[in-house]
Design a protein around this motif. Structure first.
Motif, mmCIF file in Angstrom:
data_model
loop_
_atom_site.group_PDB
_atom_site.id
_atom_site.type_symbol
_atom_site.label_atom_id
_atom_site.label_comp_id
_atom_site.label_asym_id
_atom_site.label_seq_id
_atom_site.Cartn_x
_atom_site.Cartn_y
_atom_site.Cartn_z
ATOM 1 N N HIS A 262 0.838 -1.208 0.000
ATOM 2 C CA HIS A 262 0.000 0.000 0.000
ATOM 3 C C HIS A 262 0.869 1.253 0.000
ATOM 4 O O HIS A 262 0.557 2.234 -0.682
ATOM 5 C CB HIS A 262 -0.943 0.006 1.200
ATOM 6 N N PRO B 182 -1.711 10.348 0.750
ATOM 7 C CA PRO B 182 -1.298 9.993 2.111
ATOM 8 C C PRO B 182 -2.408 9.195 2.807
ATOM 9 O O PRO B 182 -3.585 9.441 2.571
ATOM 10 C CB PRO B 182 -1.092 11.358 2.777
ATOM 11 N N PHE B 183 -2.000 8.256 3.646
ATOM 12 C CA PHE B 183 -3.009 7.435 4.315
ATOM 13 C C PHE B 183 -2.530 7.063 5.719
ATOM 14 O O PHE B 183 -1.347 7.177 6.043
ATOM 15 C CB PHE B 183 -3.312 6.159 3.507
ATOM 16 N N GLY B 184 -3.475 6.636 6.521
ATOM 17 C CA GLY B 184 -3.146 6.048 7.811
ATOM 18 C C GLY B 184 -3.393 4.548 7.732
ATOM 19 O O GLY B 184 -4.060 4.068 6.805
ATOM 20 N N TRP B 185 -2.862 3.808 8.675
ATOM 21 C CA TRP B 185 -2.978 2.337 8.652
ATOM 22 C C TRP B 185 -3.420 1.866 10.018
ATOM 23 O O TRP B 185 -2.728 2.081 11.008
ATOM 24 C CB TRP B 185 -1.622 1.731 8.276
ATOM 25 N N GLU B 186 -4.586 1.264 10.059
ATOM 26 C CA GLU B 186 -5.103 0.728 11.314
ATOM 27 C C GLU B 186 -5.019 -0.784 11.216
ATOM 28 O O GLU B 186 -5.948 -1.460 10.763
ATOM 29 C CB GLU B 186 -6.553 1.200 11.515
ATOM 30 N N GLY B 187 -3.841 -1.305 11.600
ATOM 31 C CA GLY B 187 -3.605 -2.735 11.434
ATOM 32 C C GLY B 187 -3.809 -3.491 12.729
ATOM 33 O O GLY B 187 -4.312 -2.957 13.719
ATOM 34 N N ARG B 188 -3.402 -4.761 12.683
ATOM 35 C CA ARG B 188 -3.403 -5.549 13.918
ATOM 36 C C ARG B 188 -2.072 -5.385 14.644
ATOM 37 O O ARG B 188 -2.024 -5.371 15.870
ATOM 38 C CB ARG B 188 -3.650 -7.028 13.603
ATOM 39 N N ASN C 234 0.341 0.455 13.314
ATOM 40 C CA ASN C 234 -0.648 1.523 13.439
ATOM 41 C C ASN C 234 0.029 2.846 13.122
ATOM 42 O O ASN C 234 0.910 3.290 13.871
ATOM 43 C CB ASN C 234 -1.197 1.515 14.880
ATOM 44 N N TYR C 235 -0.340 3.434 12.000
ATOM 45 C CA TYR C 235 0.226 4.726 11.597
ATOM 46 C C TYR C 235 -0.922 5.635 11.185
ATOM 47 O O TYR C 235 -1.904 5.184 10.619
ATOM 48 C CB TYR C 235 1.189 4.557 10.409
ATOM 49 N N ARG C 236 -0.771 6.910 11.445
ATOM 50 C CA ARG C 236 -1.804 7.855 11.025
ATOM 51 C C ARG C 236 -1.380 8.626 9.787
ATOM 52 O O ARG C 236 -2.215 9.254 9.147
ATOM 53 C CB ARG C 236 -2.129 8.818 12.184
ATOM 54 N N THR C 237 -0.094 8.610 9.472
ATOM 55 C CA THR C 237 0.365 9.365 8.307
ATOM 56 C C THR C 237 1.459 8.588 7.583
ATOM 57 O O THR C 237 2.558 8.434 8.106
ATOM 58 C CB THR C 237 0.941 10.744 8.724
ATOM 59 N N LEU D 233 -7.259 9.916 5.274
ATOM 60 C CA LEU D 233 -7.718 8.600 4.806
ATOM 61 C C LEU D 233 -7.071 7.527 5.670
ATOM 62 O O LEU D 233 -5.844 7.478 5.795
ATOM 63 C CB LEU D 233 -7.309 8.404 3.337
ATOM 64 N N LEU D 234 -7.887 6.680 6.261
ATOM 65 C CA LEU D 234 -7.374 5.629 7.135
ATOM 66 C C LEU D 234 -7.740 4.268 6.546
ATOM 67 O O LEU D 234 -8.920 3.966 6.359
ATOM 68 C CB LEU D 234 -7.984 5.785 8.530
ATOM 69 N N LEU D 235 -6.721 3.468 6.240
ATOM 70 C CA LEU D 235 -6.966 2.124 5.724
ATOM 71 C C LEU D 235 -7.049 1.163 6.906
ATOM 72 O O LEU D 235 -6.132 1.099 7.729
ATOM 73 C CB LEU D 235 -5.837 1.702 4.782
ATOM 74 N N TYR E 145 -6.893 -2.427 8.050
ATOM 75 C CA TYR E 145 -6.329 -3.677 7.537
ATOM 76 C C TYR E 145 -7.298 -4.849 7.706
ATOM 77 O O TYR E 145 -7.933 -4.997 8.760
ATOM 78 C CB TYR E 145 -5.025 -3.968 8.281
ATOM 79 N N ARG F 8 -13.852 -5.112 11.706
ATOM 80 C CA ARG F 8 -12.807 -4.723 12.672
ATOM 81 C C ARG F 8 -13.313 -3.534 13.498
ATOM 82 O O ARG F 8 -12.880 -2.405 13.325
ATOM 83 C CB ARG F 8 -11.497 -4.408 11.954
#
Lengths: 347, 206
Positions: free
Chosen positions: A151, A158-164, A167-170, B163-165, B167, B177
Motif C-alpha cells: 500500500h 497519504p493514508f493512515g494504517w489501522e492494522g493488527r 498503526n500509523y496515522r500518516t 484517509l485511514l486504511l 487492515y 474490525r
C-alpha cells in the motif's frame, strides 16, 4: 532460467564456534575489513560474469552472513554493480518498521535506476530473538507488513494504517519507486500456509534450502492456490535459493565438499527451554551432506534441468560450502558462468 | 437499536426515523438503511457522545441541498445546533452534503466505506473542496466496492481530510474490525486533526 548470485559476506576469519549469538570478542577487526573487500570483489565479478542479479540477505549476531542491515549494503552495491539487478532477499519484517522498509527500498530503487527486487521474510527462529519479537506472531506480522508496504508503494494519497500489528496515522512515501507499480516482490513459500498468502497477493514465490520433493510440493500448492485466485504463475515466478559448487569434474566436486555437512538452524545449540519457548518442536535439524548443485559442469546442467522440471525458473545461488577456500569459491562462480550459464538460459 | 430511544423527526414535512442515546457533543449518523453496519460503533460512541442515528431513505436525498438544510433546522428542535456527522456506506452522500451545505454547523465529518457514487453525485463532486470540517475517511483494505477510490478523491480534494486504511476489513468495515474503527473515530471526534499525534507512552519501565 534466471540466475542470481547470493553474496555471502561470510566472515573471512575463523570464529571457532557454531553457537548463536557469537560473542563480539571473537570478531577480528582486520578479518571484518577483509570480508567486506572480498564481498565487493565477488559482486564486481558476478556483474562481469553475467549473473542476472546479486542478492543480499539479513542476518544478525553471527559471522554467517554479515549484513544485519541489508539496506545499507544494497546502497553500497548500487555503486559497485553497474548492470545486474540488486535483490534484497530479504528484509525481516518482524524486526522492522515496514514503512521505513518501504521508504528505504524506494530509495534503493531510485539509486539503482529501477534494479531492485525484494523478498520479505520473517527470519529464522534465532532471528526472532534479535529485537524482542514474538515468535507466535511472526508470520502474521510479516504478512501484514507486506500488505502495508505494498500500500505504501501504490497509494496515490497519504493514508493512515489501522492494522493488527502496525498503526500509523500518516504514511506518504517519497520517493516513489522507479519501477511501476513497484519492484518485483517475492514472498516465502517454505511453509504451506505462506504459499497461500503468496498466491493470494499475486506475489512471486521464494523457496530456500528445502529438498527437491518439498520444492515440487510447494510449487504445486502455489499453482493450485493461484488458480483459485484467478491467475496462473509460471516458472519465472518461482525462485529457489541454495548452495552450489561447480568443479572441474564430479570427482573434484565430491572431494571438495564431502568433508563437511551443513546443519540448518542456529537454534540447535540453544537450551531446550529456549527452543521450546520459540515453539520449535523439534528444533530445525535439516541436514545437507552436499550443495544442491554439485559436480562438474555437465552434471550441474542436468541438476538444473531437474530443478526446472520442478517448476523453478529463477535460482539464487551461494557458491559457498564449509571447507571451500575463497579461491575455490571464485573458481566455482567463474566455471558456472562460463560452462553452465550458456546452457541453461533457454530452459 | 438496543439502549437507544427511538423517535421521528419532521424534516420539511418528511418523517425521518431516528434513534438516540448518550450524552455529550452531538454526533449525527447517517445509516441510510445500513443500520447493521453502524449499530455497534454507534452504541460505543454513545458512551461519550450524544449519538443520533438517522434512517434516511435514499429517495429523500434527491434534492439534497434542501434536504440537509431543513434537517439542520429540524435538529435544532432536538437541541442540536452544531454537531459532527458520520456517514456509513450509502449514508455518505447525505453526510457529505451536510458538511458542504451546512458547513457552519458541522464540526467533524467521518465517512465509513463511502461508495464511489457519493463522490460522483452531480451536485457534490464539484463541491468537495467546500467541506470545511476536518474529515476522516475509513476504508477496509479488502473493500473492492470503489470505496478506496472514493477515499482517494476525498483525500485529494477535501482540504483537511485524512484517509485511514483498516487492515483486513471489507466493505462492512465496522463489523469486520470494530475496535480498529472505534479507536480512531473516537480520537478524531475528540481531537480533530490532532488525532494523528500519538501520546502512548513508549517507556517500558520507569
Amino acid at each position: 532460467m534466471q540466475v542470481g548470485f547470493l553474496n555471502p559476506v561470510s566472515y573471512a576469519g575463523n570464529p571457532m564456534t557454531t553457537a548463536w549469538p557469537v560473542p563480539p570478542a571473537l570478531c577480528d577487526r582486520e578479518a571484518v575489513s577483509e570480508t567486506m573487500r572480498r564481498a565487493k570483489e565477488q559482486l564486481r565479478l558476478a556483474d562481469d560474469l553475467g549473473f542476472d542479479w546479486v542478492s543480499v540477505s539479513e542476518h544478525h549476531y553471527s559471522p554467517r552472513i554479515m549484513t544485519p542491515s541489508p539496506m545499507i549494503y544494497a546502497g553500497a552495491i548500487t555503486e559497485v554493480v553497474k548492470r545486474a539487478k540488486i535483490a534484497v532477499l530479504g528484509p525481516l519484517l518482524p524486526l522492522s518498521n515496514p514503512v521505513r522498509v518501504a521508504e528505504e527500498l524506494a530509495m534503493l530503487d531510485a539509486m539503482s535506476d529501477g534494479r531492485i527486487m525484494v523478498l520479505f521474510l520473517r527470519g529464522t527462529a534465532n532471528e526472532i530473538l534479535t529485537y524482542r519479537s514474538n515468535p507466535d506472531e511472526a508470520q502474521a506480522v510479516t504478512q501484514e507488513g507486506i500488505d502495508l508496504i505494498l500500500h505504501a508503494w501504490t497509494e496515490p494519497q497519504p493514508f493512515g494504517w489501522e492494522g493488527r500489528y502496525f498503526n500509523y496515522r500518516t504514511v506518504s512515501v517519497w520517493p516513489r519507486t522507479v519501477q511501476e507499480p513497484h519492484p518485483p516482490v517475492f514472498s516465502s513459500g517454505n511453509s504451506p500456509e505462506s504459499v497461500h498468502f503468496c498466491a493470494s497477493r499475486r506475489l512471486n514465490l521464494a523457496l530456500s534450502f528445502i529438498r527437491l520433493p518439498d520444492i515440487k510440493q510447494r510449487v504445486a500448492l502455489y499453482k493450485e492456490a493461484a488458480a483459485k485466485e484467478g491467475w496462473e504463475p509460471t516458472a519465472e515466478n518461482v525462485l529457489y535459493r541454495f548452495w552450489a559448487h561447480v568443479a572441474e569434474s564430479d570427482e573434484a566436486a565430491e572431494r571438495n565438499t564431502s568433508r563437511f555437512k551443513v546443519q540448518m538452524g542456529l537454534t540447535r545449540n540453544m537450551s531446550k527451554d529456549v527452543t521450546k519457548s520459540l515453539r520449535e518442536s523439534p528444533p530445525e535439524k535439516l541436514e545437507f551432506d552436499r550443495p544442491f548443485l554439485c559436480g562438474g559442469s555437465a552434471t550441474v546442467v542436468d541438476q538444473i534441468g531437474t530443478l526446472r522440471e520442478a517448476g523453478v525458473g529463477a535460482m539464487d545461488i551461494a557458491f559457498v560450502w564449509p571447507g571451500l577456500s575463497y579461491q575455490q569459491q571464485l573458481e566455482s562462480m567463474e566455471r558456472f558462468a562460463r560452462d553452465v550459464l550458456p546452457q541453461i538460459r533457454d530452459l | 437499536m438496543s439502549g437507544f430511544k427511538e423517535g421521528v423527526l419532521e424534516c420539511n414535512g418528511l418523517p425521518i426515523r431516528y434513534a438516540e442515546s448518550g450524552e455529550g457533543r452531538p454526533v449525527v449518523v447517517f445509516s441510510a438503511g445500513e443500520g447493521a453496519l453502524c449499530d455497534d460503533i454507534a452504541a460505543d460512541l454513545a458512551t461519550h457522545h450524544r449519538v443520533i442515528v438517522l434512517d434516511v431513505p435514499a429517495s429523500d436525498t434527491a434534492k439534497i441541498q434542501d434536504f440537509v438544510q431543513h434537517l439542520a433546522q429540524s435538529l435544532v428542535g432536538l437541541g442540536v445546533a452544531s454537531f459532527s456527522v458520520i456517514g456509513v456506506s450509502q449514508g455518505s452522500t447525505a453526510a457529505l452534503a451536510q458538511a458542504i451545505y451546512t458547513s457552519e454547523q458541522v464540526q467533524r465529518l467521518v465517512l465509513l466505506s463511502p461508495p464511489l457514487a457519493s463522490m460522483q453525485h452531480p451536485e457534490l463532486r464539484v463541491r468537495l473542496r467546500e467541506v470545511k470540517a476536518p474529515t476522516l475517511i475509513l476504508v477496509g483494505t479488502r473493500d473492492r466496492s470503489g470505496s478506496r477510490e472514493a477515499g482517494h478523491m476525498c483525500r485529494a480534494q477535501i482540504p483537511a481530510c485524512h484517509l485511514l486504511l483498516v487492515y483486513d476489513a471489507g466493505h462492512a468495515i465496522a463489523a469486520d474490525r470494530r475496535e480498529a474503527c472505534l479507536s480512531p473515530i473516537g480520537e478524531f471526534l475528540e481531537q480533530g486533526e490532532g488525532f494523528i499525534v500519538f501520546h502512548d507512552s513508549q517507556m517500558i519501565r520507569p
